[in-house]
Design a protein around this motif. Structure first.
Motif, PDB file in Angstrom:
ATOM      1  N   PRO A 199      49.897  39.871  34.438  1.00 44.23           N
ATOM      2  CA  PRO A 199      48.707  40.188  33.744  1.00 44.23           C
ATOM      3  C   PRO A 199      49.198  39.091  32.566  1.00 44.23           C
ATOM      4  N   ASP A 200      50.384  38.942  32.177  1.00 42.17           N
ATOM      5  CA  ASP A 200      50.948  37.676  30.987  1.00 42.17           C
ATOM      6  C   ASP A 200      49.817  36.651  31.027  1.00 42.17           C
ATOM      7  N   PHE A 201      49.925  36.364  32.208  1.00 43.76           N
ATOM      8  CA  PHE A 201      49.099  35.245  32.047  1.00 43.76           C
ATOM      9  C   PHE A 201      47.402  34.986  31.813  1.00 43.76           C
ATOM     10  N   LEU A 202      46.886  36.161  32.422  1.00 41.28           N
ATOM     11  CA  LEU A 202      45.434  36.136  32.106  1.00 41.28           C
ATOM     12  C   LEU A 202      45.395  37.051  30.469  1.00 41.28           C
ATOM     13  N   LYS A 203      46.476  37.757  30.111  1.00 39.72           N
ATOM     14  CA  LYS A 203      46.414  37.628  28.893  1.00 39.72           C
ATOM     15  C   LYS A 203      46.379  36.392  28.090  1.00 39.72           C
ATOM     16  N   LYS A 204      46.826  35.630  28.367  1.00 39.80           N
ATOM     17  CA  LYS A 204      47.018  34.143  27.581  1.00 39.80           C
ATOM     18  C   LYS A 204      45.578  34.009  27.582  1.00 39.80           C
ATOM     19  N   VAL A 205      45.158  33.692  29.247  1.00 38.33           N
ATOM     20  CA  VAL A 205      43.777  33.203  29.148  1.00 38.33           C
ATOM     21  C   VAL A 205      43.109  33.471  28.196  1.00 38.33           C
ATOM     22  N   ILE A 206      42.795  34.818  28.046  1.00 33.91           N
ATOM     23  CA  ILE A 206      42.259  35.984  27.331  1.00 33.91           C
ATOM     24  C   ILE A 206      41.871  35.150  25.320  1.00 33.91           C
ATOM     25  N   LEU A 266      41.818  46.831  34.764  1.00 38.70           N
ATOM     26  CA  LEU A 266      41.887  46.220  35.794  1.00 38.70           C
ATOM     27  C   LEU A 266      43.528  46.047  36.342  1.00 38.70           C
ATOM     28  N   CYS A 267      44.323  46.427  35.658  1.00 40.01           N
ATOM     29  CA  CYS A 267      46.094  46.104  35.730  1.00 40.01           C
ATOM     30  C   CYS A 267      45.774  47.667  36.318  1.00 40.01           C
ATOM     31  N   MET A 268      45.026  48.844  35.919  1.00 37.74           N
ATOM     32  CA  MET A 268      44.976  50.028  36.354  1.00 37.74           C
ATOM     33  C   MET A 268      44.731  50.346  37.265  1.00 37.74           C
ATOM     34  N   MET A 269      43.616  49.776  38.010  1.00 37.08           N
ATOM     35  CA  MET A 269      42.681  49.963  39.076  1.00 37.08           C
ATOM     36  C   MET A 269      44.033  48.980  40.008  1.00 37.08           C
ATOM     37  N   LEU A 317      45.797  42.121  41.420  1.00 38.15           N
ATOM     38  CA  LEU A 317      44.829  41.745  40.199  1.00 38.15           C
ATOM     39  C   LEU A 317      42.956  40.913  40.510  1.00 38.15           C
ATOM     40  N   LEU A 318      43.328  40.373  41.165  1.00 33.00           N
ATOM     41  CA  LEU A 318      42.885  39.484  41.336  1.00 33.00           C
ATOM     42  C   LEU A 318      42.473  39.488  42.784  1.00 33.00           C
ATOM     43  N   PHE A 319      41.035  39.861  43.705  1.00 33.44           N
ATOM     44  CA  PHE A 319      41.592  40.835  45.424  1.00 33.44           C
ATOM     45  C   PHE A 319      40.237  39.597  45.903  1.00 33.44           C
ATOM     46  N   TRP A 320      40.353  38.716  46.234  1.00 28.67           N
ATOM     47  CA  TRP A 320      39.081  38.236  47.534  1.00 28.67           C
ATOM     48  C   TRP A 320      38.920  39.161  48.872  1.00 28.67           C
TER      49      TRP A 320
END
Length: 232
Positions: free
Chosen positions: A192-199, A218-221, A229-232
């Motif tokens: 989450p910290d990395f994705l927040k930085k991307v945003i 998304l974190c909650m889900m 978080l990113l699920f394929w």
């Protein structure tokens, strides 16, 4: 809400027997999400001309553009990846919401955020007799309402964020390749910290607030379904 950004979601595997089917369904779902352009009813204080508002948010002055480019070089080497990650975060939230509501349906052909009420009616109606399973319809309606309530506690607005996520997906795209298993990139994408930085380093400032709401949801889900978080 703050706790979400401090945790790193674990990476879970996929059963071999269902991998092909999930990949096939995934492609169809992504196609539906990117191609469908529903008409949204204005039911809140958000801008009526939502598309114009978002498009205006994408236009930044030279100073902000230079600042973003100088900071984003530390995030990812692929110049297209940061933008696509914005779309992927939004896509993943929409998919997780739909998967939660329609838990018993492995295929989500034609399911998008805009037509959830219609899909609830459709899947609870017998295709041959036309008889409605009132109990099942009530069950799905309650799952939808309860989830929206939980999301709203994290800043999610049902009249605002579904069209917002759709527009971000259509504007920035989504990831075209999965990161290699157990790679640094895979760990980053589920941090989450990395994705927040991307945003914060990629998106225009006007989009930060709502993109962070999307990431928080998304974190909650991910905590609810115990998937990355990113699920394929």
């Amino acid at each position: 809400q703050g706790r979400c950004f401090l945790s790193v979601c674990s990476i879970s595997g996929t059963e071999p027997l269902t991998q092909w089917q999930r990949t096939f369904d995934e492609k169809q779902f992504r196609k539906d999400l990117q191609q469908t352009k529903p008409k949204w009813e204005h039911r809140s204080s958000s801008p009526i001309d939502f598309k114009s508002f978002i498009q205006s948010s994408l236009h930044t002055d030279a100073d902000e553009t230079a600042e973003r480019h100088s900071r984003r070089t530390d995030v990812l080497l692929d110049s297209k990846a940061p933008n696509r990650l914005l779309g992927e975060i939004c896509y993943q939230l929409d998919r997780r919401i739909l998967s939660y509501i329609f838990q018993g349906h492995t295929r989500l052909y034609g399911f998008i955020m805009a037509n959830i009420p219609n899909k609830i009616i459709e899947v609870s109606t017998h295709p041959l007799t036309g008889k409605v399973d009132q109990g099942y319809q009530l069950h799905l309606t309650q799952r939808h309402a309860e989830l929206v309530e939980r999301l709203s506690q994290r800043g999610y607005k049902e009249a605002l964020h579904p069209p917002f996520t759709e527009f971000i997906v259509n504007t920035y795209g989504i990831l075209t390749e999965r990161p290699s298993e157990h790679s640094t990139q895979e760990m980053d994408y589920n941090n989450p910290d990395f994705l927040k930085k991307v945003i914060m380093t990629t998106a225009p400032r006007k989009l930060h607030k709502d993109l962070l709401v999307v990431l928080t949801c998304l974190c909650m889900m991910a905590e609810m379904d115990r998937k990355p978080l990113l699920f394929w």
